[in-house]
Scaffold this motif. Structure first.
Motif, mmCIF file in Angstrom:
data_model
loop_
_atom_site.group_PDB
_atom_site.id
_atom_site.type_symbol
_atom_site.label_atom_id
_atom_site.label_comp_id
_atom_site.label_asym_id
_atom_site.label_seq_id
_atom_site.Cartn_x
_atom_site.Cartn_y
_atom_site.Cartn_z
ATOM 1 N N PRO A 223 53.646 17.689 -16.125
ATOM 2 C CA PRO A 223 53.925 17.204 -17.317
ATOM 3 C C PRO A 223 55.071 15.948 -16.950
ATOM 4 C CG PRO A 223 55.145 19.137 -17.581
ATOM 5 C CD PRO A 223 54.260 19.025 -16.072
ATOM 6 N N GLU A 224 54.980 14.612 -17.899
ATOM 7 C CA GLU A 224 55.786 13.643 -17.831
ATOM 8 C C GLU A 224 57.215 14.146 -18.139
ATOM 9 O OE1 GLU A 224 54.154 10.849 -20.824
ATOM 10 O OE2 GLU A 224 53.006 9.896 -19.009
ATOM 11 N N GLY A 225 57.999 13.621 -17.411
ATOM 12 C CA GLY A 225 59.655 14.172 -17.807
ATOM 13 C C GLY A 225 59.886 15.485 -17.001
ATOM 14 N N SER A 226 58.929 15.792 -16.263
ATOM 15 C CA SER A 226 59.249 17.362 -15.615
ATOM 16 C C SER A 226 60.326 16.953 -14.314
ATOM 17 C CB SER A 226 57.859 17.964 -14.956
ATOM 18 O OG SER A 226 58.319 18.925 -13.934
ATOM 19 N N LYS A 227 61.020 17.923 -14.104
ATOM 20 C CA LYS A 227 61.818 17.710 -12.889
ATOM 21 C C LYS A 227 61.281 17.755 -11.694
ATOM 22 C CE LYS A 227 62.318 22.789 -12.593
ATOM 23 N NZ LYS A 227 63.447 23.989 -12.666
ATOM 24 N N LEU A 228 59.686 18.195 -11.568
ATOM 25 C CA LEU A 228 59.086 18.385 -10.478
ATOM 26 C C LEU A 228 58.427 16.812 -10.250
ATOM 27 C CD1 LEU A 228 56.876 21.404 -11.356
ATOM 28 C CD2 LEU A 228 58.738 21.278 -9.321
ATOM 29 N N ALA A 229 58.711 15.874 -11.143
ATOM 30 C CA ALA A 229 58.135 14.595 -11.202
ATOM 31 C C ALA A 229 59.018 13.478 -10.610
ATOM 32 C CB ALA A 229 57.637 14.112 -12.584
ATOM 33 N N ARG A 230 60.615 14.074 -10.428
ATOM 34 C CA ARG A 230 61.484 13.030 -10.065
ATOM 35 C C ARG A 230 61.369 12.992 -8.563
ATOM 36 N NH1 ARG A 230 64.904 16.708 -13.744
ATOM 37 N NH2 ARG A 230 64.589 15.910 -15.562
ATOM 38 N N ILE A 231 61.676 11.955 -8.180
ATOM 39 C CA ILE A 231 61.747 11.530 -6.663
ATOM 40 C C ILE A 231 63.074 11.921 -6.081
ATOM 41 C CG2 ILE A 231 61.712 9.772 -4.965
ATOM 42 C CD1 ILE A 231 59.979 8.048 -7.023
ATOM 43 N N GLU A 232 62.886 12.658 -5.163
ATOM 44 C CA GLU A 232 64.231 13.350 -4.544
ATOM 45 C C GLU A 232 64.473 12.353 -3.182
ATOM 46 O OE1 GLU A 232 65.717 16.046 -5.754
ATOM 47 O OE2 GLU A 232 64.219 16.162 -7.075
ATOM 48 N N GLY A 233 65.778 12.455 -2.947
ATOM 49 C CA GLY A 233 66.480 11.724 -1.803
ATOM 50 C C GLY A 233 67.305 10.387 -1.972
ATOM 51 N N LEU B 157 49.602 13.938 -4.154
ATOM 52 C CA LEU B 157 50.634 14.053 -5.070
ATOM 53 C C LEU B 157 50.471 14.523 -6.338
ATOM 54 C CD1 LEU B 157 52.661 10.631 -4.193
ATOM 55 C CD2 LEU B 157 53.295 12.776 -3.309
ATOM 56 N N PRO B 158 50.912 15.246 -6.829
ATOM 57 C CA PRO B 158 50.499 15.564 -8.264
ATOM 58 C C PRO B 158 50.592 14.650 -9.287
ATOM 59 C CG PRO B 158 52.877 16.935 -7.444
ATOM 60 C CD PRO B 158 52.461 15.567 -6.569
ATOM 61 N N GLU B 159 49.629 14.868 -10.262
ATOM 62 C CA GLU B 159 49.622 13.859 -11.285
ATOM 63 C C GLU B 159 50.378 14.116 -12.569
ATOM 64 O OE1 GLU B 159 45.334 12.485 -12.075
ATOM 65 O OE2 GLU B 159 44.800 13.502 -10.408
ATOM 66 N N THR B 160 50.762 13.126 -13.343
ATOM 67 C CA THR B 160 51.515 13.509 -14.438
ATOM 68 C C THR B 160 50.453 13.565 -15.675
ATOM 69 O OG1 THR B 160 52.010 11.052 -14.897
ATOM 70 C CG2 THR B 160 53.586 12.628 -13.728
ATOM 71 N N PHE B 161 50.714 14.220 -16.867
ATOM 72 C CA PHE B 161 49.982 14.282 -18.126
ATOM 73 C C PHE B 161 50.978 14.341 -19.110
ATOM 74 C CE2 PHE B 161 50.737 18.759 -17.057
ATOM 75 C CZ PHE B 161 50.853 19.513 -18.380
ATOM 76 N N SER B 162 50.473 13.899 -20.205
ATOM 77 C CA SER B 162 51.402 13.928 -21.451
ATOM 78 C C SER B 162 50.787 14.701 -22.569
ATOM 79 C CB SER B 162 51.330 12.304 -21.897
ATOM 80 O OG SER B 162 50.528 11.750 -22.364
ATOM 81 N N GLY B 163 51.621 15.326 -23.304
ATOM 82 C CA GLY B 163 51.471 16.236 -24.077
ATOM 83 C C GLY B 163 50.979 17.659 -23.481
ATOM 84 N N ASP B 164 50.057 18.378 -24.263
ATOM 85 C CA ASP B 164 49.931 19.801 -23.622
ATOM 86 C C ASP B 164 48.332 19.924 -23.084
ATOM 87 O OD1 ASP B 164 48.857 19.593 -25.891
ATOM 88 O OD2 ASP B 164 50.079 21.407 -26.987
ATOM 89 N N THR B 165 47.586 18.876 -22.970
ATOM 90 C CA THR B 165 46.278 19.094 -22.784
ATOM 91 C C THR B 165 45.901 18.180 -21.401
ATOM 92 O OG1 THR B 165 45.618 17.270 -23.947
ATOM 93 C CG2 THR B 165 45.476 19.330 -24.869
#
Length: 183
Positions: free
Chosen positions: A99-109, A123-131
Motif C-alpha cells: 500500500p502507498e505509505g507503507s513502511k515497506l515502500a520507503r527507500i532504505e540507506g 520491485l513491489p508495486e504500490t496500490f492505493s485504497g484496499d483493492t
C-alpha cells in the motif's frame, strides 16, 4: 509494470484489506465480450479462451503477494503471409503489492538508491485504497506472452525476388529507375 489508467477488459478488483493468512484462490475466465475486447486491445484476430487462476495472500504485514498462471488461446496474423495463426499464451504470474505509505515502500540507506538485480524479483508495486485489480495484472502477463512476430512454419520473406512489373508503372517508380540507371 506500471498500471494503465484505462480499465482492463478483464478487470477484477479484489478487496485485500482482510485476506486470510493462507490466502484466497481466484479463478477467472473471460466471457465473449471480454475476449473480443482483449483481441482488439492487443491487435489479435481473436481470443478464443482466456483464463487465470491466482493465489492472493498477505505478504510482510500489509503487503500482498499474487502468484498463479494465465492461459489463453488466440489467433494472430502471420507477419509474412497475413494468414491466421493459432497461438497459445501460458505465463506464470508473480507480483508483490504494497500500500502507498507503507513502511515497506520507503527507500532504505543513505544514498537513497534502489539496487536492482537483473535476475532478481521485481520491485513491489504500490496500490492505493484496499483493492487490487487482478484482471489487469493477468492481462499484463498475457500481453508479455504474446509473440510480437508470429510466423507460420516455413513462411519466409523473399528479399531476392524482383518487384512485379506493374509496380514499375507508376511515376515515382519510373523516376527512381531513371535515377538508378543514371539518366
Amino acid at each position: 509494470m506500471a498500471r494503465d489508467p484505462v480499465t482492463s477488459p478483464v478487470s477484477y478488483e479484489l478487496n485485500v484489506s482482510r485476506l486470510p493468512a493462507k490466502g484466497i484462490t481466484i479463478t477467472m475466465e473471460a466471457d465473449t465480450a471480454q475476449r473480443v475486447a482483449l483481441a482488439r486491445t492487443h491487435g489479435l484476430l481473436s481470443v478464443e479462451f482466456f483464463s487465470t487462476e491466482l493465489l492472493v495472500r498477505p505478504w510482510r504485514g500489509d503487503g500482498v503477494r499474487v502468484t498463479g498462471r494465465v492461459t489463453a488461446d488466440m489467433t494472430q496474423a502471420c507477419v509474412v503471409t497475413l494468414e491466421p495463426l493459432a497461438a497459445r499464451v501460458d505465463e506464470e504470474i508473480s507480483a508483490v503489492f504494497i500500500p502507498e505509505g507503507s513502511k515497506l515502500a520507503r527507500i532504505e540507506g543513505e544514498s537513497g538508491e534502489i539496487v536492482i538485480e537483473p535476475e532478481g524479483a521485481d520491485l513491489p508495486e504500490t496500490f492505493s485504497g484496499d483493492t487490487i485489480d487482478l484482471g489487469a495484472l493477468a492481462e499484463e502477463f498475457f500481453a508479455l506472452g504474446i509473440d510480437p512476430y508470429p510466423r507460420k512454419e516455413g513462411a519466409a520473406f523473399d528479399i531476392t525476388a524482383e518487384p512485379p512489373e506493374e509496380a514499375a508503372a507508376g511515376p515515382l517508380q519510373e523516376a527512381l529507375m531513371r535515377l538508378r540507371n543514371g539518366r
